[in-house]
Design a protein around this motif. Structure first.
Motif, PDB file in Angstrom:
ATOM      1  N   VAL A  19     -23.004  39.006  16.538  1.00 10.60           N
ATOM      2  CA  VAL A  19     -24.393  39.020  17.016  1.00 10.60           C
ATOM      3  C   VAL A  19     -25.148  37.817  16.482  1.00 10.60           C
ATOM      4  N   SER A  20     -25.004  37.534  15.204  1.00  9.38           N
ATOM      5  CA  SER A  20     -25.705  36.405  14.599  1.00  9.38           C
ATOM      6  C   SER A  20     -25.273  35.079  15.223  1.00  9.38           C
ATOM      7  N   SER A  21     -23.980  34.886  15.378  1.00 10.99           N
ATOM      8  CA  SER A  21     -23.472  33.629  15.942  1.00 10.99           C
ATOM      9  C   SER A  21     -23.954  33.397  17.365  1.00 10.99           C
ATOM     10  N   TYR A  22     -23.839  34.424  18.196  1.00 10.37           N
ATOM     11  CA  TYR A  22     -24.231  34.241  19.589  1.00 10.37           C
ATOM     12  C   TYR A  22     -25.741  34.217  19.772  1.00 10.37           C
ATOM     13  N   SER A  23     -26.480  34.962  18.947  1.00 10.85           N
ATOM     14  CA  SER A  23     -27.933  35.014  19.088  1.00 10.85           C
ATOM     15  C   SER A  23     -28.645  33.826  18.460  1.00 10.85           C
ATOM     16  N   ASN A  29     -31.459  29.801  22.260  1.00 12.04           N
ATOM     17  CA  ASN A  29     -32.631  29.828  23.143  1.00 12.04           C
ATOM     18  C   ASN A  29     -32.379  30.579  24.438  1.00 12.04           C
ATOM     19  N   LYS A  30     -31.248  31.254  24.517  1.00 18.22           N
ATOM     20  CA  LYS A  30     -30.896  31.980  25.741  1.00 18.22           C
ATOM     21  C   LYS A  30     -30.409  33.381  25.381  1.00 18.22           C
ATOM     22  N   PRO A  31     -31.324  34.297  25.041  1.00 16.55           N
ATOM     23  CA  PRO A  31     -30.913  35.639  24.613  1.00 16.55           C
ATOM     24  C   PRO A  31     -30.150  36.416  25.687  1.00 16.55           C
ATOM     25  N   ASP A  32     -30.445  36.146  26.966  1.00 12.71           N
ATOM     26  CA  ASP A  32     -29.722  36.847  28.028  1.00 12.71           C
ATOM     27  C   ASP A  32     -28.250  36.454  28.041  1.00 12.71           C
ATOM     28  N   LEU A  33     -27.963  35.173  27.845  1.00  9.62           N
ATOM     29  CA  LEU A  33     -26.580  34.714  27.792  1.00  9.62           C
ATOM     30  C   LEU A  33     -25.865  35.251  26.549  1.00  9.62           C
TER      31      LEU A  33
END
Length: 170
Positions: A19-23, A29-33
């Motif tokens: 979660v941390s890495s992707y968020s 800057n792209k929470p949907d992605l």
């Protein structure tokens, strides 16, 4: 075949890092992605686990039987307990409730000194929401492997309880 288990603390750390890495890094800057990618990882995990746990079983005859498998056997393999409550409208929507969802028990919503109380609540809700894309993906992947296309969402309005809403696609 030897059974391998992953300790709860390792799984918590892995989920937190995903979660941390992707968020915060990959899709900062792209929470949907970020949400889509976290859910996709969960989908692959759920698909593979479902394949492993149903290897010796006959195929399920209907959706309800498969959902009951998720609530009892699958959930027990993942969390060492069954789902606490299952509800359905008998028209393709199922609600699985875990009264003390393990992966949310260690998420903290402690406000920081420089943030207002409302900002802290919003940040905590957003972080918790990101953590739920992974288990939603696991459920969707497991059901997909069982031949049930669906959409899965989570509701955390009553922490630490978590409800997973499954809508079967027809």
């Amino acid at each position: 075949m030897a059974i391998r288990e992953v300790s709860e603390s390792c799984m918590d750390s892995l989920l937190t890092e995903i979660v941390s890495s992707y968020s915060n890094v990959v899709y900062a800057n792209k929470p949907d992605l970020a949400a889509h990618r976290i859910e996709a990882i969960g989908f692959h995990v759920g698909h593979q686990l479902s394949e492993r746990y149903t290897m010796e079983r006959p195929r399920f005859s209907d959706h309800l039987e498969a959902i009951k498998f998720i609530c009892k056997d699958f959930w027990s393999e993942l969390f060492k307990k069954q789902i606490d409550n299952l509800k359905t409208n008998h028209r393709g929507t199922f609600v699985l409730q875990d009264d003390k969802f393990a992966w949310l028990s260690r998420i903290s919503g402690v406000p920081s000194a420089e943030a207002s109380a409302q900002e802290s609540v919003n940040k905590a809700a957003e972080a918790t929401g990101m953590h739920l894309y992974f288990p939603c993906g696991i459920i969707r992947g497991a059901l997909s492997n069982l031949g049930i296309p669906c959409a899965v969402s989570a509701d955390i309005s009553n922490l630490p309880a978590c409800s997973f809403v499954i809508r079967i696609k027809v």
